[in-house]
Design a protein around this motif. Sequence first.
Motif, mmCIF file in Angstrom:
data_model
loop_
_atom_site.group_PDB
_atom_site.id
_atom_site.type_symbol
_atom_site.label_atom_id
_atom_site.label_comp_id
_atom_site.label_asym_id
_atom_site.label_seq_id
_atom_site.Cartn_x
_atom_site.Cartn_y
_atom_site.Cartn_z
ATOM 1 N N SER A 97 19.056 55.600 63.723
ATOM 2 C CA SER A 97 20.002 56.473 64.418
ATOM 3 C C SER A 97 20.216 57.763 63.642
ATOM 4 O O SER A 97 19.936 57.836 62.439
ATOM 5 N N ALA A 98 20.736 58.778 64.319
ATOM 6 C CA ALA A 98 21.057 60.042 63.661
ATOM 7 C C ALA A 98 22.533 60.135 63.305
ATOM 8 O O ALA A 98 22.989 61.164 62.808
ATOM 9 N N SER A 99 23.280 59.048 63.539
ATOM 10 C CA SER A 99 24.704 59.055 63.217
ATOM 11 C C SER A 99 25.182 57.628 62.967
ATOM 12 O O SER A 99 24.904 56.733 63.762
ATOM 13 N N PRO A 100 25.906 57.390 61.879
ATOM 14 C CA PRO A 100 26.405 56.045 61.592
ATOM 15 C C PRO A 100 27.284 55.475 62.698
ATOM 16 O O PRO A 100 27.301 54.261 62.918
ATOM 17 N N THR A 101 28.017 56.335 63.400
ATOM 18 C CA THR A 101 28.939 55.838 64.420
ATOM 19 C C THR A 101 28.225 55.119 65.550
ATOM 20 O O THR A 101 28.817 54.266 66.219
ATOM 21 N N VAL A 102 26.961 55.458 65.786
ATOM 22 C CA VAL A 102 26.217 54.799 66.871
ATOM 23 C C VAL A 102 26.047 53.312 66.568
ATOM 24 O O VAL A 102 26.076 52.474 67.463
ATOM 25 N N ASN A 103 25.879 52.982 65.297
ATOM 26 C CA ASN A 103 25.704 51.577 64.923
ATOM 27 C C ASN A 103 26.928 50.743 65.290
ATOM 28 O O ASN A 103 26.795 49.564 65.619
ATOM 29 N N ALA A 104 28.110 51.352 65.216
ATOM 30 C CA ALA A 104 29.331 50.622 65.543
ATOM 31 C C ALA A 104 29.314 50.113 66.972
ATOM 32 O O ALA A 104 29.901 49.061 67.276
ATOM 33 N N SER A 105 28.618 50.830 67.853
ATOM 34 C CA SER A 105 28.554 50.415 69.253
ATOM 35 C C SER A 105 27.625 49.229 69.476
ATOM 36 O O SER A 105 27.524 48.714 70.587
ATOM 37 N N LEU A 106 26.963 48.790 68.397
ATOM 38 C CA LEU A 106 26.075 47.623 68.479
ATOM 39 C C LEU A 106 26.564 46.468 67.604
ATOM 40 O O LEU A 106 25.875 45.460 67.477
ATOM 41 N N MET A 107 27.748 46.623 67.033
ATOM 42 C CA MET A 107 28.279 45.621 66.122
ATOM 43 C C MET A 107 29.389 44.817 66.784
ATOM 44 O O MET A 107 30.143 45.330 67.610
ATOM 45 N N GLY A 108 29.500 43.559 66.411
ATOM 46 C CA GLY A 108 30.561 42.711 66.939
ATOM 47 C C GLY A 108 30.165 41.997 68.215
ATOM 48 O O GLY A 108 29.265 42.424 68.944
ATOM 49 N N ALA A 109 30.856 40.899 68.482
ATOM 50 C CA ALA A 109 30.535 40.069 69.640
ATOM 51 C C ALA A 109 30.638 40.840 70.950
ATOM 52 O O ALA A 109 29.837 40.651 71.863
ATOM 53 N N ALA A 110 31.628 41.726 71.044
ATOM 54 C CA ALA A 110 31.811 42.481 72.291
ATOM 55 C C ALA A 110 30.640 43.405 72.587
ATOM 56 O O ALA A 110 30.405 43.780 73.735
ATOM 57 N N ASN A 111 29.887 43.762 71.544
ATOM 58 C CA ASN A 111 28.741 44.659 71.707
ATOM 59 C C ASN A 111 27.403 43.941 71.568
ATOM 60 O O ASN A 111 26.366 44.580 71.439
ATOM 61 N N GLY A 112 27.440 42.624 71.566
ATOM 62 C CA GLY A 112 26.204 41.864 71.541
ATOM 63 C C GLY A 112 25.708 41.451 70.178
ATOM 64 O O GLY A 112 24.677 40.797 70.050
ATOM 65 N N ASN A 113 26.433 41.833 69.119
ATOM 66 C CA ASN A 113 26.030 41.478 67.743
ATOM 67 C C ASN A 113 24.589 41.887 67.429
ATOM 68 O O ASN A 113 23.861 41.162 66.741
ATOM 69 N N TRP A 114 24.187 43.059 67.871
ATOM 70 C CA TRP A 114 22.819 43.514 67.609
ATOM 71 C C TRP A 114 22.648 44.021 66.180
ATOM 72 O O TRP A 114 21.554 43.978 65.619
ATOM 73 N N VAL A 115 23.724 44.522 65.597
ATOM 74 C CA VAL A 115 23.666 45.082 64.249
ATOM 75 C C VAL A 115 24.722 44.424 63.374
ATOM 76 O O VAL A 115 25.889 44.342 63.765
ATOM 77 N N SER A 116 24.315 43.951 62.195
ATOM 78 C CA SER A 116 25.257 43.392 61.220
ATOM 79 C C SER A 116 25.466 44.346 60.047
ATOM 80 O O SER A 116 26.544 44.398 59.474
ATOM 81 N N TRP A 117 24.414 45.090 59.699
ATOM 82 C CA TRP A 117 24.466 46.013 58.577
ATOM 83 C C TRP A 117 23.576 47.220 58.892
ATOM 84 O O TRP A 117 22.708 47.149 59.741
ATOM 85 N N TYR A 118 23.813 48.303 58.191
ATOM 86 C CA TYR A 118 22.918 49.455 58.300
ATOM 87 C C TYR A 118 23.022 50.282 57.034
ATOM 88 O O TYR A 118 23.996 50.191 56.284
ATOM 89 N N ALA A 119 21.994 51.076 56.790
ATOM 90 C CA ALA A 119 21.946 51.915 55.590
ATOM 91 C C ALA A 119 21.747 53.368 55.991
ATOM 92 O O ALA A 119 20.809 53.680 56.729
ATOM 93 N N ALA A 120 22.628 54.240 55.544
ATOM 94 C CA ALA A 120 22.453 55.681 55.721
ATOM 95 C C ALA A 120 21.546 56.152 54.587
ATOM 96 O O ALA A 120 21.854 55.952 53.418
#
Length: 295
Positions: free
Chosen positions: A83-106
């Motif tokens: 992604s080009a922005s860390p905030t985008v990862n938040a939209s893929l984290m958590g059960a409500a968002n499908g738990n697609w992302v648990s961690w990420y590195a900038a």
Amino acid sequence: MLKMLRSLISIVGAGIALLGAVAAHADTVNVMYAGSLVHMMEQRVGPAFEKATGLTFQGYAGGANQLASEIRGKLRRADVFVSASPTVNASLMGAANGNWVSWYAAFAESPLLIGYDPHSRFAQALLTQRWDKALTQPGIRIGRSDPKLDPKGAFTIQLLDKAERLYKDPGLSARMVGDPENSAQVMPEETMVGRLQSGQLDAGFFYSTETTDMRIPAVRLPADFDNIKANYTITVLNGAPNEAGGRRFVAFLLSDAGRQLLRDSGIDVKTPQLSGDVATIPADLQTVLARPVGP
């Protein structure tokens, strides 16, 4: 008997085809990445990764928000998400968002610039006038990405909001870009370079990686706007079809060879900054992600 033999042959054939598909998939790493990285990924990183690992790189570019939406909607599967922005990862984290992302590195940054067509009748103005004056001349054709689908589009609107305050010019944004969703300017991120180079645009908002890779003349914004830039992140998606291949891609991109490819593409490499549930980071990536960037 003949019917049974044919059925057996059919079953065996299907099994061989399935094994072939699995084998082919195990050799392919699917990477969804921000559209600003098209040239770097397809011309530099992808081929180098294939040469170094023997795996096949399969890339898919788009606005980072759009890609996240496709991941959530299960419209497209991938192993790695850039992604080009860390905030985008938040939209893929958590059960409500499908738990697609648990961690990420900038891991890298790229400032927002104004790229322009050197053959445009407005080129001289961009070189001699303050950027906001040049971009508000009548008739100039400006390109930018969708602020709802792509962080760069949102950064562009953020840039103009800040410019209005700094320059005490409350009408600047409206004069330059009209409505944030102005269809005459908003276009897919991955098509903007081609449109500028073909003469369809006089200027546009690009990251330094795009202008460097595609040799596009660019005007750097004043230091007051240095904080408006892409902050690239990377992660291996949960449920990745080829998780092992995804981990190898991350390791390659953050290796010395991968970091040099980033620098060659006009990207500022930085020591990875980890976010999310770092305890879930695979053991073979923990050392890679802890490596500092040298001088």
